[in-house]
Every structure is written in C-alpha cells, then in structure tokens.
Design an enzyme around this catalytic site. Sequence first.
Site, PDB file in Angstrom:
ATOM      1  N   HIS A 162      -3.489   6.932   3.320  1.00  0.00           N
ATOM      2  CA  HIS A 162      -2.805   5.345   2.767  1.00  0.00           C
ATOM      3  C   HIS A 162      -3.455   4.543   2.271  1.00  0.00           C
ATOM      4  CE1 HIS A 162       1.477   3.910   1.571  1.00  0.00           C
ATOM      5  NE2 HIS A 162       0.379   2.966   0.664  1.00  0.00           N
ATOM      6  N   TYR A 163      -3.942   4.352   0.868  1.00  0.00           N
ATOM      7  CA  TYR A 163      -5.566   3.840   0.564  1.00  0.00           C
ATOM      8  C   TYR A 163      -4.564   2.421   0.903  1.00  0.00           C
ATOM      9  CZ  TYR A 163      -4.793   3.547  -4.457  1.00  0.00           C
ATOM     10  OH  TYR A 163      -4.058   3.463  -5.707  1.00  0.00           O
ATOM     11  N   HIS A 164      -5.457   1.348   0.953  1.00  0.00           N
ATOM     12  CA  HIS A 164      -4.646   0.234   1.199  1.00  0.00           C
ATOM     13  C   HIS A 164      -6.739  -1.212   0.585  1.00  0.00           C
ATOM     14  CE1 HIS A 164      -5.461   0.957   5.022  1.00  0.00           C
ATOM     15  NE2 HIS A 164      -6.107  -0.470   5.259  1.00  0.00           N
ATOM     16  N   MET A 165      -6.301  -1.690   0.533  1.00  0.00           N
ATOM     17  CA  MET A 165      -7.183  -2.864   0.055  1.00  0.00           C
ATOM     18  C   MET A 165      -6.842  -3.529   1.145  1.00  0.00           C
ATOM     19  SD  MET A 165      -9.282  -4.060  -2.620  1.00  0.00           S
ATOM     20  CE  MET A 165      -8.764  -3.949  -4.126  1.00  0.00           C
ATOM     21  N   VAL A 216      -2.997  -4.876   0.540  1.00  0.00           N
ATOM     22  CA  VAL A 216      -2.310  -4.889  -0.524  1.00  0.00           C
ATOM     23  C   VAL A 216      -2.298  -3.472  -0.530  1.00  0.00           C
ATOM     24  CG1 VAL A 216      -2.010  -4.594  -3.047  1.00  0.00           C
ATOM     25  CG2 VAL A 216      -2.930  -7.144  -1.186  1.00  0.00           C
TER      26      VAL A 216
END
Length: 166
Positions: free
Chosen positions: A120-123, A63
């Site tokens: 681009h950070y993401h979970m 996500v």
Amino acid sequence: MEVLFTPWRYSYLTSPKSETNAECIFCTAAKTGNPRETLTLYRSAEALVMLNRYPYTNGHLMVAPIAHQARLFDSTDASLRALIRLTAEAQRILSDVYHPDGFNVGMNFGQIAGAGIADHYHMHIVPRWAGDSNFMTVTARTRLVPEDLGVTFDKLQPYFKKTANE
Ligand SMILES: [Zn+2]
C-alpha cells in the site's frame, strides 16, 4: 539523493514484522472509528494522512491513498490528485506548526527500496531541522524523537480539520 531517501529505512528496520494476515495499517486507518488510536489526522474519500508511529523526526507524516494499491500507475487520477494535494496541505501545516528548515518528501516502492509496507504505497513527509539526526545517526540506530506522538497528534489534528472544512 541516496541520503534523502534513506531516513525511513530506519522505520523499516525497526517496525514489527507484519504478520501475513495482519491488516495493512493504511487500510485500518481508512476505515477506523478511532482516528486517534491509528494516528489518523485526516481522511477524505480518496486519501488519508497519519502520523508515522516510528517517526524519524517530530511531525513525520505519511499520506496514503484509501485504495490498497502498491504502485502509482495502479491509481486513478482522482486518487493521485488527492494524494499530492494532501501532501501539499501537510507540508503547509507542518511549516506553520513546526517551522522546519527543510523537508524530505518521498516514496519507497518494494522492500528492496526500503518500503516498510510495500503493498500500500504512501508518501513520507519528514520535516528537517539544521542539526537534527543525520545519515550517520540513522545508520547507528539512534533516533531523535523528543515529542510524544499523542502531543503531535493533538497539535496537528485541528489544522487538518480546518482544512477539511474550508
Ligand atoms: Zn492497505
């Protein structure tokens, strides 16, 4: 704790090295007209969810915010809210579809921490089953990926569509 956040290190090691001018996969997913090709299951104005192309287990999702940002504290409140809300939806859907025994949910910031795409950070949301590959098999570079990504996509996408229409 160390073990919890090690699984996706594998993806980092095996992903093709990003070329300097290659488009970020999350930004591509944010504007693509072909969600299936980019494995994008759902997209709102603030966040998106996609399949990991190098999954640690079946149903390994990511996500990400729509905005290309590297750190949580660069994000707006709306973006943060959307990210955690979509993470919750993803966990619910994976629970309904795959009935895992548990989950690893987490984020890596910076390449030193294992982030494959640090800008681009993401979970990561990784469903876990008793007896699935563990820390040892990951370090031995052995993966357990029995399901085709297209199959996973077709299985999960209707649930996210339904969520969007609720
Ligand atoms: Zn991006």
